[in-house]
Design a protein around this motif. Structure first.
Motif, PDB file in Angstrom:
ATOM      1  N   ALA A  43      -6.814  -3.283 -14.064  1.00 24.46           N
ATOM      2  CA  ALA A  43      -5.418  -2.609 -13.655  1.00 24.46           C
ATOM      3  C   ALA A  43      -4.558  -2.436 -14.933  1.00 24.46           C
ATOM      4  CB  ALA A  43      -4.962  -3.525 -12.241  1.00 24.46           C
ATOM      5  N   ARG A  50       1.082  -1.246   0.137  1.00 26.08           N
ATOM      6  CA  ARG A  50      -0.107  -0.007   0.119  1.00 26.08           C
ATOM      7  C   ARG A  50       0.809   1.420  -0.077  1.00 26.08           C
ATOM      8  NH1 ARG A  50      -5.394  -0.262   1.421  1.00 26.08           N
ATOM      9  NH2 ARG A  50      -5.297   1.544   2.423  1.00 26.08           N
ATOM     10  N   ILE A  70       1.663   3.454 -11.851  1.00 25.41           N
ATOM     11  CA  ILE A  70       1.547   2.336 -10.838  1.00 25.41           C
ATOM     12  C   ILE A  70      -0.096   1.992 -10.349  1.00 25.41           C
ATOM     13  CG2 ILE A  70       2.019   1.313  -8.423  1.00 25.41           C
ATOM     14  CD1 ILE A  70       4.211   3.167  -8.316  1.00 25.41           C
ATOM     15  N   ASN A  71      -0.408   0.710 -10.775  1.00 25.59           N
ATOM     16  CA  ASN A  71      -1.652   0.330 -10.563  1.00 25.59           C
ATOM     17  C   ASN A  71      -1.952  -0.962  -9.933  1.00 25.59           C
ATOM     18  OD1 ASN A  71      -2.481   1.603 -13.883  1.00 25.59           O
ATOM     19  ND2 ASN A  71      -3.396   2.329 -11.782  1.00 25.59           N
ATOM     20  N   MET A  72      -3.181  -1.180  -9.065  1.00 29.61           N
ATOM     21  CA  MET A  72      -3.256  -2.343  -8.354  1.00 29.61           C
ATOM     22  C   MET A  72      -4.459  -2.989  -8.458  1.00 29.61           C
ATOM     23  SD  MET A  72      -2.811  -1.843  -4.177  1.00 29.61           S
ATOM     24  CE  MET A  72      -3.643  -2.547  -2.925  1.00 29.61           C
ATOM     25  N   PHE A 132      -1.301   4.458  -0.603  1.00 37.24           N
ATOM     26  CA  PHE A 132      -2.645   4.523   0.373  1.00 37.24           C
ATOM     27  C   PHE A 132      -2.122   4.757   1.746  1.00 37.24           C
ATOM     28  CE2 PHE A 132      -4.525   1.983  -3.192  1.00 37.24           C
ATOM     29  CZ  PHE A 132      -5.274   3.011  -3.398  1.00 37.24           C
ATOM     30  N   GLN A 188     -10.149   8.791 -16.520  1.00 40.57           N
ATOM     31  CA  GLN A 188      -9.495   9.676 -15.714  1.00 40.57           C
ATOM     32  C   GLN A 188      -8.419  10.557 -16.587  1.00 40.57           C
ATOM     33  OE1 GLN A 188     -11.296  10.016 -12.933  1.00 40.57           O
ATOM     34  NE2 GLN A 188     -12.031   8.226 -13.705  1.00 40.57           N
ATOM     35  N   GLY A 200     -10.016   3.982 -15.795  1.00 37.48           N
ATOM     36  CA  GLY A 200      -8.524   4.569 -15.192  1.00 37.48           C
ATOM     37  C   GLY A 200      -8.156   5.418 -16.543  1.00 37.48           C
ATOM     38  N   PRO A 255      -2.367   8.672  -4.333  1.00 33.64           N
ATOM     39  CA  PRO A 255      -2.259   7.308  -5.265  1.00 33.64           C
ATOM     40  C   PRO A 255      -2.686   7.850  -6.686  1.00 33.64           C
ATOM     41  CG  PRO A 255      -3.425   7.046  -3.258  1.00 33.64           C
ATOM     42  CD  PRO A 255      -2.775   8.280  -3.198  1.00 33.64           C
ATOM     43  N   TYR A 256      -3.494   8.776  -6.882  1.00 36.03           N
ATOM     44  CA  TYR A 256      -3.781   9.322  -8.197  1.00 36.03           C
ATOM     45  C   TYR A 256      -2.890  10.244  -8.973  1.00 36.03           C
ATOM     46  CZ  TYR A 256      -5.232  13.256  -5.133  1.00 36.03           C
ATOM     47  OH  TYR A 256      -5.297  14.256  -4.159  1.00 36.03           O
TER      48      TYR A 256
END
Lengths: 296, 274, 403
Positions: free
Chosen positions: C187, C86, C117-119, C91, C142, C139, C111-112
């Motif tokens: 992701a 995280r 990096i994606n989860m 996060f 955005q 995503g 995070p944004y």
């Protein structure tokens, strides 16, 4: 920081419209009554500057409080409010428990419907629900007409304008508040616990007292607080159903304010009512907190 | 629980519901009574309903009540949703205990105290009492109910869904409007409806905070009730009960429909996968 | 000797290692950037510590992860592996230390703001109110990408996970396995440099999970993305990972390839966490200097165990010897040699088809577990309850542990 704006909006609103008004109530409870508009003389106001306030702070008198304690009308109002609320809460529990129990043990597919029918009256006007009882309870009302018709009584019963009518009104109006937490705690009980108790030799009625009832105590506690606290300060029910002999503090406050137009005394009554209720309110929050933590 | 109907369950439920509903049923029935006497059935009539429409004072009061309820419920829902977010998602911050106390205390606070304290505030700041003071007062006490309703929903929805949105590049505000709000929408709507009904019902707080210019329907009904039972009040009560009942029935039917559809879809998906 | 079966003791103790061997024999076998000093890591944790109040979730961790790695963070719940992940996603912020990705310090980025990096979340965290297509395209939307490009990228991601025909369904209309693939596609659609997976297969049943593990490996190789996976399932980590970091109470116990972790664990904790193992306490009695060590067991009956020495041993030191159950040769007759032998009585036999487990009560009073393959060539009499048996093992298959 958007986060702080999200916190600030409701926070400031509540400070302004919930917390500060209490301080104003307290302040006015220390003021002198007067026949004018507004009907009180401020003991101090912020515009006078700090020095003047602090000198006046020294002269503050709790005259209104002394008056309330010396007058039996007020002390017995508090006392009888608590008594009526406590008795009514107990009666509500007696009626709500079998109903909640029956609902929790009804077939699963029926439960949402039953729930809805318990909540439905809660959405309909409080005032109307209290009003509905006037037509039933008054001397020439339906209950007396029915009882006279079947010959159970020969004279109309005087229920309307008595404390009995107030009990009926409170039990009726607050029943959903008791049923919902009771149902929630009864419904959570794992049926296998009862089967286990019976398997271990406990007959059903004993299993109820040994398993079901102790596990429903959080619901009982929550329901009792939810009924007792607002019932203590109730105005509409004693005003419409109760008689002159039914003293309740909400009614006393109302008439002090609207009929006698004595705002300082009304404020002092409110402060004392709040003090009386602060113990159950804090205890209730504490119990809820504990239930939430135990639920995790 | 072993769930089935036993004689005890049925008796308890029937008696409980009889107690809850018989007074309301009687009230509704007597609204159609030809006779003005409440205990005597004089035949079926809708004349009291017709009379309502001509009662201008009553209609005015009803209109004001609806306006107050609409505006105050909207404010309460916005603030209550924010308060719920603060309680559930913001973690610790200075003054959190006071904040949660101020959210929960009004739920059990006697109305006479809330009403009196708000009135004294409006007098102290010299705010003209009337329509807008009722709106402010109602928004304040109903926002706490709204907050509790939304909070319950926020607590049991997985905050990872919001984290996923942020991980994919949505800002906190974007996340709220694209993900959080659509998911909690049903609870926000129920919060609004609850705030709206509470405002419609309120007699005590409105009586304290209003001025001579604004009289709400409950205040009007109250002043007439004090004079005695009349079929006209039964009629207006019946209209209000019908209004709420239809609303609640539709809402619960929709919820039931939706949850059974979700359940069916889920079962179909699992069956197809195996 | 004590037998220490782990929570996830595999039915066939050797199977992860065997599977591992199959995989290292594949084209990737030469892939070992962590051994190449000229390579720059894609992720670098520098003395990272994370505290929650008094609780230390991550305790001063320094760790490098390289491009194209499939890196597993393995440990029991509460060991800090998820917190570490995280912190990569943004996060959690480290209490101390820095997180560097591609040479850039990202410690303080939200995070944004971490677009590369994606989860993939535990229990998927799909948006319940959006169709599969909208979920996968979220995503990209955005970023303000034009709709036609979004459509192309969404289709690409969905065909990668073989999900094309479900585009217009909502998450609740999908089975668990399908939801897992939507989460993966969502992701991967942003084509991140770094893909984080938090217990991605934890909600699947065993059969599906095995399939999904190989699918993850395929997608990782096809896209050339660096994967960091958090798991508590040691078999899963052994199957998918190029390297595994075994974590315990916020610290790294060992960071090695699956083969090294299994064959040469550096501590009792690692040995016990990965597969079944028998651990016995002893003292170093001599270091002959030929790369071996002689140990006498703590039960002290004068027997000698021999094993390969590791660095930093000294005579008289307290050590532990770890022997995997499948390394024992179990027999009804006393062996010739007297070294690396224990005698005992069979307490319990577990027949598992291709292999059998034997729980042996040793003379020294401990219980050990041995495995034997049930091949048809087995001419010996079947070993049964209360038989007296001898367990023997080669010196090179025992590992000396200093901690």
């Amino acid at each position: 920081m958007r986060k702080w704006m999200v916190i600030a909006a409701p926070y400031v609103w509540l400070l302004l419209f919930f917390l500060i008004p209490f301080f104003i109530v307290f302040k006015i409870s220390l003021s002198e009554s007067e026949i004018s508009i507004p009907p009180y003389t401020p003991v101090f106001s912020l515009s006078e500057g700090w020095e003047s306030i602090s000198t006046k702070l020294g002269q503050l008198d709790f005259e209104k409080y002394a008056f309330i304690f010396s007058d039996e009308l007020y002390t017995s109002s508090y006392w009888s409010s608590l008594k009526i609320a406590a008795v009514a809460t107990f009666l509500t529990l007696l009626i709500a428990y079998p109903l909640a129990y029956g609902m929790a043990r009804a077939p699963k597919e029926w439960q949402p419907t039953l729930m809805m029918f318990v909540i439905l009256p809660f959405w309909t006007s409080f005032l109307i629900r209290v009003y509905a009882w006037i037509g039933i309870l008054k001397n020439e009302g339906l209950l007396n007409a029915f009882l006279l018709h079947i010959g159970a009584i020969s004279e109309p019963l005087q229920i309307m304008n008595t404390t009995t009518a107030v009990y009926i009104g409170i039990v009726y109006s607050y029943l959903p508040f008791m049923v919902l937490p009771l149902y929630a705690s009864l419904e959570k009980i794992d049926g296998r616990l009862l089967e286990a108790a019976e398997d271990l030799g406990s007959p059903p009625w004993k299993a109820f007292w040994q398993v079901t009832f102790p596990l429903s105590i959080p619901g009982i506690v929550a329901g009792c607080f939810l009924v007792f606290i607002p019932a203590t300060g109730e105005f509409v029910i004693p005003d419409l159903l109760g008689g002159s002999e039914t003293l309740m503090i909400g009614k006393t406050l109302w008439s002090e304010f609207f009929n006698n137009r004595d705002w300082p005394v009304a404020s002092a009554v409110a402060v004392l009512l709040l003090l009386v209720l602060i113990v159950p309110i804090v205890a209730f929050q504490w119990a809820q907190q504990r239930a939430r933590e135990a639920g995790r | 629980m072993n769930t089935r109907f036993t004689w005890f369950n049925v008796t308890a439920i029937v008696l409980g519901f009889a107690f809850l509903y018989i007074p309301i049923l009687i009230l509704v029935i007597y609204s159609f009574n030809e006779s003005k006497l409440v205990t005597v059935w004089g035949g079926f009539s809708t004349k009291w309903y017709a009379g309502l429409l001509e009662n201008e004072q009553l209609m005015d009061a009803a209109w004001i009540t609806l306006q107050v309820a609409f505006i105050s419920a909207t404010i309460a829902t916005v603030l209550g949703t924010m308060a719920a977010l603060v309680l559930v998602r913001m973690g610790r911050f200075p003054g959190r205990t006071l904040f949660s106390g101020m959210i929960f205390a009004p739920l059990v606070m006697p109305e006479v105290i809330t009403g009196l304290s708000l009135l004294l505030l409006f007098v102290a700041i010299n705010f003209d009492r009337g329509f807008w003071t009722i709106v402010l007062a109602h928004a304040t006490f109903t926002m706490c109910f709204a907050a509790v309703v939304v909070q319950a929903r926020l607590t049991d929805f997985d905050s990872r869904v919001e984290e996923a949105a942020m991980d994919l590049g949505a800002s906190p505000v974007g996340t709220f409007f694209q993900v959080t709000l659509p998911i909690i929408a049903p609870s926000v709507i129920s919060a609004w409806l609850l705030a709206f009904t509470l405002s419609l019902d309120d007699l005590v707080i409105a009586s304290f905070t209003t001025g001579p210019s604004a009289t709400t329907l409950p205040m009007k009904i109250y002043s007439q009730v004090r004079l005695g039972v009349t079929p006209e009040i039964n009629a207006i009560s019946t209209i209000m009960i019908a209004f709420v009942t239809v609303g609640v029935l539709i809402a619960s039917y929709m919820t039931k429909l939706q949850s059974s559809r979700m359940e069916r879809d889920r079962r179909a998906a699992d069956a197809a996968a195996n | 000797m004590t037998a220490s079966p782990t929570i996830n003791g595999p039915a066939a103790g050797a199977s992860p290692a065997e599977r591992r061997l199959l995989r290292t024999a594949a084209p990737q076998s030469g892939f070992a950037p962590w051994k190449d000093p000229s390579k720059q890591p894609i992720i670098r944790f520098e003395n990272v510590t994370k505290r929650f109040g008094d609780f230390v979730a991550v305790d001063n961790i320094t760790l490098d992860i390289y491009e194209r790695e499939f890196f597993a963070l393995l440990g029991p719940s509460g060991c800090g592996k998820t917190t570490l992940l995280r912190m990569l996603a943004g996060f959690e912020k480290p209490t101390e230390g820095r997180v560097i990705v591609e040479g850039k310090d990202i410690t303080d980025l939200a995070p944004y703001e971490r677009s590369n990096i994606n989860m993939m979340f535990q229990s998927y965290a799909l948006f319940p109110h959006m169709t599969v297509e909208r979920n996968v395209g979220f995503g990209l939307r955005q970023e303000g990408m034009p709709e036609d490009q979004i459509k192309a990228r969404v289709n690409e991601a969905m065909s990668l996970v073989e999900l094309g025909k479900f585009a217009h369904r909502k998450p609740h209309q999908l089975s668990g396995g399908q939801q897992q693939r939507v989460a993966l596609a969502r992701a991967i659609a942003k084509k991140p440099k770094l893909m984080l997976l938090d217990e991605p297969l934890g909600a699947l049943d065993k059969k599906l999970r095995n399939q999904a593990q190989f699918e993850l490996m395929r997608i990782q190789e096809q896209t050339g993305t660096t994967f960091v996976i958090v798991t508590h399932d040691q078999e899963e980590a052994m199957t998918v990972a190029s390297r595994i970091a075994v974590m315990n109470q916020g610290r790294l116990e060992q960071v090695s390839t699956p083969g090294e972790i299994y064959e040469s664990p550096q501590s009792r904790y690692v040995a016990q966490f990965i597969g079944d193992v028998n651990i016995m306490e002893g003292k170093v009695v001599s270091l002959p200097g030929d790369g071996t060590v002689e140990i006498t067991p703590a039960s002290g009956d004068g027997r000698i165990f021999k094993a390969g020495a590791c660095e930093g041993l000294f005579v008289g030191q307290q050590v532990w010897l770890s022997v995997r159950p499948e390394k024992f040769r179990i027999s009804l007759d006393p062996p010739q040699s007297n070294v690396n032998v224990v005698k005992g009585r069979v307490d319990d036999v577990g027949y598992l088809g291709s292999i059998s487990h034997y729980h042996v009560h040793t003379e020294a009073g401990n219980r050990v577990t041995a495995l034997r393959a049930n091949s048809s060539h087995n001419v010996e009499r079947a070993i049964s309850w209360d038989d007296t048996v001898w367990l023997e093992w080669p010196a090179e298959s025992a590992v000396v542990l200093k901690a």
